[in-house]
Every structure is written in structure tokens, then in C-alpha cells.
Design a protein around this motif. Structure first.
Motif, PDB file in Angstrom:
ATOM      1  N   PHE A   4       0.897  -1.196  -0.195  1.00 17.66           N
ATOM      2  CA  PHE A   4      -0.200  -0.014   0.050  1.00 17.66           C
ATOM      3  C   PHE A   4       1.024   1.403  -0.119  1.00 17.66           C
ATOM      4  CE2 PHE A   4      -2.509  -3.546   1.844  1.00 17.66           C
ATOM      5  CZ  PHE A   4      -3.620  -3.150   0.964  1.00 17.66           C
ATOM      6  N   CYS A   5       0.465   2.336  -0.686  1.00 25.06           N
ATOM      7  CA  CYS A   5       1.364   3.634  -0.847  1.00 25.06           C
ATOM      8  C   CYS A   5       1.287   4.035   0.513  1.00 25.06           C
ATOM      9  CB  CYS A   5       0.551   4.414  -1.795  1.00 25.06           C
ATOM     10  SG  CYS A   5       1.083   6.082  -2.098  1.00 25.06           S
ATOM     11  N   MET A   6       2.647   4.655   0.751  1.00 25.17           N
ATOM     12  CA  MET A   6       3.024   5.177   2.155  1.00 25.17           C
ATOM     13  C   MET A   6       2.102   6.502   2.310  1.00 25.17           C
ATOM     14  SD  MET A   6       5.151   3.254   3.608  1.00 25.17           S
ATOM     15  CE  MET A   6       6.109   4.088   4.625  1.00 25.17           C
ATOM     16  N   LYS A   7       1.936   7.028   1.005  1.00 22.77           N
ATOM     17  CA  LYS A   7       1.350   8.453   1.086  1.00 22.77           C
ATOM     18  C   LYS A   7      -0.273   8.570   1.213  1.00 22.77           C
ATOM     19  CE  LYS A   7       5.087  10.956  -1.004  1.00 22.77           C
ATOM     20  NZ  LYS A   7       5.250  11.959  -0.954  1.00 22.77           N
ATOM     21  N   CYS A   8      -1.021   7.644   0.136  1.00 20.04           N
ATOM     22  CA  CYS A   8      -2.422   7.797  -0.056  1.00 20.04           C
ATOM     23  C   CYS A   8      -3.251   6.348   0.457  1.00 20.04           C
ATOM     24  CB  CYS A   8      -2.903   7.991  -1.361  1.00 20.04           C
ATOM     25  SG  CYS A   8      -2.377   6.603  -2.606  1.00 20.04           S
ATOM     26  N   GLY A   9      -2.309   5.474   0.726  1.00 22.47           N
ATOM     27  CA  GLY A   9      -2.950   4.019   1.084  1.00 22.47           C
ATOM     28  C   GLY A   9      -3.492   3.232   0.039  1.00 22.47           C
ATOM     29  N   SER A  10      -3.095   3.408  -1.206  1.00 22.84           N
ATOM     30  CA  SER A  10      -4.048   2.893  -2.239  1.00 22.84           C
ATOM     31  C   SER A  10      -3.144   1.461  -2.609  1.00 22.84           C
ATOM     32  CB  SER A  10      -3.958   3.892  -3.529  1.00 22.84           C
ATOM     33  OG  SER A  10      -3.087   4.181  -3.952  1.00 22.84           O
ATOM     34  N   GLU A  11      -3.562   0.638  -3.123  1.00 27.83           N
ATOM     35  CA  GLU A  11      -2.922  -0.629  -3.441  1.00 27.83           C
ATOM     36  C   GLU A  11      -1.822  -0.359  -4.618  1.00 27.83           C
ATOM     37  OE1 GLU A  11      -5.036  -4.243  -4.394  1.00 27.83           O
ATOM     38  OE2 GLU A  11      -6.308  -3.844  -2.578  1.00 27.83           O
ATOM     39  N   MET A  12      -0.909  -1.188  -4.403  1.00 25.99           N
ATOM     40  CA  MET A  12       0.209  -0.674  -5.601  1.00 25.99           C
ATOM     41  C   MET A  12       1.180  -1.982  -5.673  1.00 25.99           C
ATOM     42  SD  MET A  12       2.916   1.781  -3.642  1.00 25.99           S
ATOM     43  CE  MET A  12       4.066   0.993  -2.272  1.00 25.99           C
ATOM     44  N   SER A  13       2.063  -2.083  -6.654  1.00 28.04           N
ATOM     45  CA  SER A  13       2.758  -3.074  -6.938  1.00 28.04           C
ATOM     46  C   SER A  13       3.799  -3.192  -5.722  1.00 28.04           C
ATOM     47  CB  SER A  13       3.758  -2.716  -8.105  1.00 28.04           C
ATOM     48  OG  SER A  13       2.997  -2.738  -9.431  1.00 28.04           O
TER      49      SER A  13
END
Length: 79
Positions: A4-13
């Protein structure tokens, strides 16, 4: 496993620090700062922040991580 993105919390690779959107936003802000500093090379972090709308803490982070370099104008002139 998803990261999860450290900034927005969205899923990512997996293995990335930020998602593509946040990474692009960072790059856009960095370019804005860099272009401002090229036009006004003797600016300090507060002046850059006021002109660009980017926080002083983010500007200082770019300096700390080596993305931006601080040059002492007195040293450049040989003083």
C-alpha cells in the motif's frame, strides 16, 4: 501480497514506496521547485515554498535526499 502507498494508502505493486499517482505528483512538485530555483537561484526554502505552494518540509526533504543541492553564494564568488 499487495503493498500500500505510504502517502495515500492505495494498493500498488510490491516493493514500491508510493503508487504511480503519488509518484507522479512528487515528480511534478520536484520539477516546479527545480524550475523556480533555476529562475531564482538565491532563494531560500521559505521563498520557494511561498512561490510554489509546496511545503518547506518537502523542499528540505529534497535537499536532505540529495535531489536539490544547496550552494553557498559567498563560496561561489570566492569570498
Amino acid at each position: 501480497m499487495k503493498d500500500f502507498c505510504m502517502k495515500c494508502g492505495s494498493e500498488m505493486s510490491p516493493g514500491e514506496y508510493t503508487c504511480k499517482v503519488c509518484g507522479q505528483n512528487d515528480m511534478d512538485e520536484y520539477r516546479l521547485i527545480r524550475n523556480y530555483v533555476r529562475s531564482f537561484p538565491n532563494s531560500n526554502a521559505i521563498q520557494i515554498a511561498n512561490a510554489t505552494g509546496i511545503s518547506v518540509s518537502k523542499i528540505l526533504r529534497y535537499i536532505r535526499d540529495g535531489s536539490l543541492t544547496v550552494v553557498d553564494s559567498h563560496t561561489r564568488r570566492g569570498r
